[in-house]
Motif scaffolding. Structure first.
Motif, PDB file in Angstrom:
ATOM      1  N   ALA A   1      95.081  55.463  90.905  1.00  0.00           N
ATOM      2  CA  ALA A   1      95.165  54.343  90.265  1.00  0.00           C
ATOM      3  C   ALA A   1      95.677  53.070  91.225  1.00  0.00           C
ATOM      4  CB  ALA A   1      95.345  54.452  88.894  1.00  0.00           C
ATOM      5  N   GLY A   2      96.457  53.496  92.246  1.00  0.00           N
ATOM      6  CA  GLY A   2      96.884  52.336  92.903  1.00  0.00           C
ATOM      7  C   GLY A   2      98.349  52.253  92.538  1.00  0.00           C
ATOM      8  N   PRO A   3      99.171  51.457  93.613  1.00  0.00           N
ATOM      9  CA  PRO A   3     100.615  51.124  93.629  1.00  0.00           C
ATOM     10  C   PRO A   3     101.066  49.981  92.914  1.00  0.00           C
ATOM     11  CG  PRO A   3      99.561  49.962  95.576  1.00  0.00           C
ATOM     12  CD  PRO A   3      98.262  50.684  94.796  1.00  0.00           C
ATOM     13  N   PHE A   4     100.278  49.554  92.100  1.00  0.00           N
ATOM     14  CA  PHE A   4     100.695  48.209  91.211  1.00  0.00           C
ATOM     15  C   PHE A   4     101.046  48.663  89.503  1.00  0.00           C
ATOM     16  CE2 PHE A   4      98.087  46.760  94.841  1.00  0.00           C
ATOM     17  CZ  PHE A   4      99.182  46.147  95.553  1.00  0.00           C
ATOM     18  N   VAL A   5     101.732  47.830  88.993  1.00  0.00           N
ATOM     19  CA  VAL A   5     101.865  47.946  87.633  1.00  0.00           C
ATOM     20  C   VAL A   5     101.953  46.719  86.882  1.00  0.00           C
ATOM     21  CG1 VAL A   5     103.291  49.920  87.899  1.00  0.00           C
ATOM     22  CG2 VAL A   5     104.405  47.733  87.764  1.00  0.00           C
ATOM     23  N   GLY A   6     101.337  46.616  85.616  1.00  0.00           N
ATOM     24  CA  GLY A   6     101.446  45.299  84.875  1.00  0.00           C
ATOM     25  C   GLY A   6     102.585  44.855  84.546  1.00  0.00           C
ATOM     26  N   ILE A   7     102.781  43.585  84.056  1.00  0.00           N
ATOM     27  CA  ILE A   7     104.024  42.949  83.827  1.00  0.00           C
ATOM     28  C   ILE A   7     103.754  42.340  82.380  1.00  0.00           C
ATOM     29  CG2 ILE A   7     103.636  40.981  85.035  1.00  0.00           C
ATOM     30  CD1 ILE A   7     106.777  41.087  85.561  1.00  0.00           C
ATOM     31  N   LYS A   8     102.758  41.586  81.932  1.00  0.00           N
ATOM     32  CA  LYS A   8     102.730  40.922  80.993  1.00  0.00           C
ATOM     33  C   LYS A   8     102.734  41.532  79.537  1.00  0.00           C
ATOM     34  CE  LYS A   8      99.331  37.323  82.672  1.00  0.00           C
ATOM     35  NZ  LYS A   8      98.186  36.786  82.954  1.00  0.00           N
ATOM     36  N   THR A   9     102.829  43.054  79.447  1.00  0.00           N
ATOM     37  CA  THR A   9     102.740  43.554  78.282  1.00  0.00           C
ATOM     38  C   THR A   9     104.212  44.222  78.232  1.00  0.00           C
ATOM     39  OG1 THR A   9     102.182  45.569  79.350  1.00  0.00           O
ATOM     40  CG2 THR A   9     100.550  44.438  78.281  1.00  0.00           C
ATOM     41  N   MET A  10     105.229  43.916  79.159  1.00  0.00           N
ATOM     42  CA  MET A  10     106.426  44.338  79.068  1.00  0.00           C
ATOM     43  C   MET A  10     107.595  43.338  78.683  1.00  0.00           C
ATOM     44  SD  MET A  10     106.412  47.624  80.098  1.00  0.00           S
ATOM     45  CE  MET A  10     104.707  47.628  78.919  1.00  0.00           C
ATOM     46  N   ILE A  11     108.721  44.160  78.189  1.00  0.00           N
ATOM     47  CA  ILE A  11     109.913  43.220  77.871  1.00  0.00           C
ATOM     48  C   ILE A  11     110.955  43.525  78.539  1.00  0.00           C
ATOM     49  CG2 ILE A  11     108.721  42.752  75.504  1.00  0.00           C
ATOM     50  CD1 ILE A  11     110.979  44.570  74.398  1.00  0.00           C
TER      51      ILE A  11
ATOM     52  N   MET B   1      89.759  46.901  81.628  1.00  0.00           N
ATOM     53  CA  MET B   1      89.742  48.429  82.393  1.00  0.00           C
ATOM     54  C   MET B   1      88.330  48.467  82.850  1.00  0.00           C
ATOM     55  SD  MET B   1      90.521  52.067  80.896  1.00  0.00           S
ATOM     56  CE  MET B   1      88.931  52.413  80.068  1.00  0.00           C
ATOM     57  N   THR B   2      87.230  47.828  82.141  1.00  0.00           N
ATOM     58  CA  THR B   2      85.857  47.695  82.720  1.00  0.00           C
ATOM     59  C   THR B   2      85.340  47.082  83.973  1.00  0.00           C
ATOM     60  OG1 THR B   2      85.382  46.514  80.889  1.00  0.00           O
ATOM     61  CG2 THR B   2      85.276  48.433  80.861  1.00  0.00           C
ATOM     62  N   SER B   3      86.507  46.088  84.299  1.00  0.00           N
ATOM     63  CA  SER B   3      86.261  44.986  85.240  1.00  0.00           C
ATOM     64  C   SER B   3      86.795  45.500  86.633  1.00  0.00           C
ATOM     65  CB  SER B   3      86.888  43.835  84.746  1.00  0.00           C
ATOM     66  OG  SER B   3      88.178  43.614  84.632  1.00  0.00           O
ATOM     67  N   ASP B   4      86.731  44.157  87.323  1.00  0.00           N
ATOM     68  CA  ASP B   4      87.441  44.504  88.603  1.00  0.00           C
ATOM     69  C   ASP B   4      89.164  44.151  88.766  1.00  0.00           C
ATOM     70  OD1 ASP B   4      86.929  41.883  87.879  1.00  0.00           O
ATOM     71  OD2 ASP B   4      86.351  41.220  89.934  1.00  0.00           O
ATOM     72  N   ASN B   5      89.609  43.869  87.363  1.00  0.00           N
ATOM     73  CA  ASN B   5      91.193  43.663  87.061  1.00  0.00           C
ATOM     74  C   ASN B   5      92.002  44.894  87.227  1.00  0.00           C
ATOM     75  OD1 ASN B   5      90.558  40.644  87.440  1.00  0.00           O
ATOM     76  ND2 ASN B   5      91.110  40.325  85.413  1.00  0.00           N
ATOM     77  N   ALA B   6      91.428  45.858  86.423  1.00  0.00           N
ATOM     78  CA  ALA B   6      92.626  46.884  85.824  1.00  0.00           C
ATOM     79  C   ALA B   6      91.782  48.384  86.031  1.00  0.00           C
ATOM     80  CB  ALA B   6      92.921  46.535  84.464  1.00  0.00           C
TER      81      ALA B   6
ATOM     82  N   GLN C   1      96.885  49.808  84.918  1.00  0.00           N
ATOM     83  CA  GLN C   1      97.500  49.299  86.071  1.00  0.00           C
ATOM     84  C   GLN C   1      96.476  48.383  86.719  1.00  0.00           C
ATOM     85  OE1 GLN C   1      98.696  53.699  87.492  1.00  0.00           O
ATOM     86  NE2 GLN C   1      98.883  52.324  88.999  1.00  0.00           N
ATOM     87  N   PRO C   2      97.033  47.135  87.395  1.00  0.00           N
ATOM     88  CA  PRO C   2      96.095  46.379  88.083  1.00  0.00           C
ATOM     89  C   PRO C   2      95.655  46.948  89.076  1.00  0.00           C
ATOM     90  CG  PRO C   2      98.471  45.235  87.956  1.00  0.00           C
ATOM     91  CD  PRO C   2      98.367  46.808  87.224  1.00  0.00           C
ATOM     92  N   THR C   3      94.213  46.504  89.560  1.00  0.00           N
ATOM     93  CA  THR C   3      93.617  46.837  90.810  1.00  0.00           C
ATOM     94  C   THR C   3      94.127  46.323  91.819  1.00  0.00           C
ATOM     95  OG1 THR C   3      91.879  45.261  90.669  1.00  0.00           O
ATOM     96  CG2 THR C   3      91.445  47.062  89.330  1.00  0.00           C
ATOM     97  N   ILE C   4      93.749  46.763  93.089  1.00  0.00           N
ATOM     98  CA  ILE C   4      94.094  46.460  94.326  1.00  0.00           C
ATOM     99  C   ILE C   4      93.202  45.184  94.855  1.00  0.00           C
ATOM    100  CG2 ILE C   4      93.792  46.676  97.095  1.00  0.00           C
ATOM    101  CD1 ILE C   4      94.394  49.849  96.580  1.00  0.00           C
ATOM    102  N   ASP C   5      92.099  45.089  94.219  1.00  0.00           N
ATOM    103  CA  ASP C   5      91.468  43.708  94.173  1.00  0.00           C
ATOM    104  C   ASP C   5      91.923  42.687  93.756  1.00  0.00           C
ATOM    105  OD1 ASP C   5      88.578  42.805  95.379  1.00  0.00           O
ATOM    106  OD2 ASP C   5      88.550  42.352  92.919  1.00  0.00           O
ATOM    107  N   LEU C   6      92.426  42.769  92.396  1.00  0.00           N
ATOM    108  CA  LEU C   6      93.093  41.571  91.673  1.00  0.00           C
ATOM    109  C   LEU C   6      94.248  41.317  92.337  1.00  0.00           C
ATOM    110  CD1 LEU C   6      93.496  39.943  89.276  1.00  0.00           C
ATOM    111  CD2 LEU C   6      94.801  41.811  88.199  1.00  0.00           C
TER     112      LEU C   6
END
Length: 568
Positions: A392-402, A78-83, A312-317
């Motif tokens: 926070a943008g239009p994207f969501v994460g997936i690695k934490t979901m089942i 969350m503190t980076s350019d990723n999320a 949420q993933p960033t637009i940059d990521l």
């Protein structure tokens, strides 16, 4: 299943342990053993399992332990350019302060991180003290097993301290010989990294090759080697780190391992896993041992999860996954040109997914985006699963979901955001790329090339994601680098590969800091991201932001013995 035996036992062990309040300064003195510590061999094993239980960053309950999550999403991503923090701007405002580098010592997320992991330190200390007492007296534990228990406990203690060290850096070292009175006035002016290394060296020398009792989540010699190498890497001791990484990699072919198996609840803790935080849903549906740290990352709105819209993933990521005509990353940040924004700029009923977008397939195994299939949920519909896309943008994460098909056994009763999915703390791809980094810094570019390309060749095997029409959701292409022309290019390639391979796994911020490029990367990212999401415009990263303040509550409890970090 055998893989969950350790988790089940951990729950019992945590219940049996005494003195488990959050204030680590008010504990049973480690020089004065409690009745539990003087018990049977079985009670010592239970103490050890209680020490393991802090691996999931949780002492008790579910809500409120996000900052201590083993995924380190609050401090590492969350503190980076990723999320982004995600959700809405007014939700969890103390997280906003962390994300925008305006945190102060009264932030409750800092206290959570400190208190939970010092609890882990305390439990490891108690286990070590009990074994030492047993071996000096009745020897109810065999000498061979005693050495293994000490190795496990010291590995855990080293891990808990390292997690805190990356965040606070200046910590008081409390071990099995520290009395309560000493702990109360223990300063945080000593460099504890050498002591962390001592613990990891002992673990590496004395842990078995295989998991004890074949129980999922147990630490092994390979895990200790990988962890020790990682700490050496933070010290820029490249030859020492590389030697350990080579030993871990030997006999393991990452190209033969499935990327997604690391995030699939049915195949987790597999051949690529080196150190994981084990999670499980109890047989009665209770979430005591669940992945509570990542619960806020659950999808929002009409999604099958129903809560909570964070992380949420960033637009940059997302745009970093673009590739050139040769299937190679755009290392010069030109991926920001003509950025892909999903449906942000399109009327809701006019959006058409661009299936010609040329991207690395890992994008759609890391990020959920509108128009693309998402696990077995169907096609991701966009805003219907997001709380505030304008924030926070239009994207969501997936690695934490089942998958929904696993809800019955792998989510808590009535709470699909509480899952039994493990968290990877160190996996093989991480080690391969750390080894590549060492090779680059040592000038061995051909060796670094081979390592990076092994990760990319594995990525090329990922099955394409589909649209609702059954066609590929993008032009998926990832190719190996033909060569590394020079050290600077190789360094950029390795660092970029770490970003896209390990995105949303808790590494990015700490990587940027240890590479000494956090200010440049984050402020450049802010200029780009803020163009599309105003909240992120104008972020300023100062040197003090590389670490976080010591929680004020802990300074107060120490009667001023603890020294605040510079600038706070």
């Amino acid at each position: 299943m055998k893989i969950y035996n350790l988790i089940a036992q951990v729950g019992i062990a945590a219940f049996l342990l005494t003195g488990c309040s959050k204030d680590f300064l008010n504990k049973v003195p480690q020089g004065e053993l409690s009745d539990v510590q003087l018990g049977t061999a079985e009670s010592i094993e239970m103490q050890l399992l209680g020490a393991y239980s802090i691996m999931n960053g949780n002492i008790s309950g579910t809500w409120g332990n996000y900052a201590s999550a083993p995924s380190q999403w609050v401090f590492g991503e969350m503190t980076s350019d990723n999320a982004h923090k995600g959700s809405e701007q007014t939700d969890q405002p103390n997280m906003n302060m962390i994300e925008t580098y305006g945190v102060n010592a009264e932030n409750d997320n800092l206290s959570t991180m400190w208190q939970v992991y010092y609890e882990g330190v305390l439990r490891a200390n108690g286990t070590i003290a009990s074994v030492n007492t047993d071996q000096a007296g009745t020897k109810k534990v065999t000498a061979a097993r005693a050495k293994e228990i000490l190795a496990e406990a010291r590995m855990l203690r080293g891990h808990y301290y390292f997690f805190m060290w990356r965040i606070f850096k200046n910590l008081p070292w409390i071990d099995e010989n520290t009395t309560l009175e000493e702990a109360k006035v223990k300063p945080n002016t000593e460099d504890i990294l050498p002591k962390i290394i001592e613990d990891l060296k002992f673990a590496e020398a004395n842990l078995p090759v295989s998991k004890i009792n074949n129980e999922g989540g147990r630490v092994t010699k390979a895990a200790a080697k990988a962890y020790l190498g990682k700490v050496y890497l933070y010290q820029k001791k490249y030859p020492e780190a590389l030697a350990l990484f080579k030993e871990v990699i030997a006999g393991r072919d990452i190209t033969s391992l499935n990327f997604w198996n690391n995030f699939n609840v049915l195949t987790e803790d597999g051949p690529e896993a080196l150190l994981v935080s084990k999670h499980a849903i109890n047989s009665n549906g209770a979430p005591d041992n669940a992945n509570v740290g990542d619960m806020l990352s659950g999808l929002y709105g009409t999604s099958p999860v129903g809560c909570c819209g964070f992380y949420q993933p960033t637009i940059d990521l997302v745009n970093a996954y673009k590739v050139d005509a040769n299937g190679l990353p755009l290392l010069d940040n030109s991926f920001r040109n003509n950025p892909y924004l999903s449906d942000m700029k399109a009327p809701n009923n006019k959006y058409v997914l661009d299936t010609t977008l040329r991207v690395d397939p890992r994008l759609d195994y890391t990020v959920g985006r509108r128009g693309v299939e998402y696990l077995d949920y169907g096609i991701m519909p966009g805003n219907d699963w997001i709380r505030s896309a304008s924030y926070a943008g239009p994207f969501v994460g997936i690695k934490t979901m089942i998958p929904q098909s696993q809800y019955a056994t792998q989510t808590a009763s009535g709470a699909n955001y509480l899952t039994g999915l493990d968290v990877n703390i160190i996996r093989l791809a991480d080690v391969v790329l750390m080894a590549a980094e060492c090779q680059v810094e040592l000038g061995n570019l051909s060796e670094a090339l081979t390592l990076v390309n092994s990760v990319r060749n594995r990525a090329a095997k990922l099955a394409p994601k589909k649209t609702k029409y059954g066609n590929n959701a993008a032009n998926y292409v990832v190719k190996p680098y033909p060569s590394f022309a020079n050290q600077d290019y190789a360094r950029k390639a390795v660092r970029f590969e770490r970003r896209i391979e390990l995105a949303m796994e808790g590494h990015r911020f700490f990587d940027l800091v240890r590479w000494g490029i956090a200010k440049d990367v984050i402020e450049s990212y802010s200029s780009f991201e803020g163009t599309h999401l105003p909240f992120y415009k104008g972020l300023v990263f100062t040197p003090k932001a590389e670490i976080f303040p010591i929680p004020l509550t802990e300074i107060d409890r120490s009667n001023g013995t603890l020294t605040q970090n510079p600038g706070f």
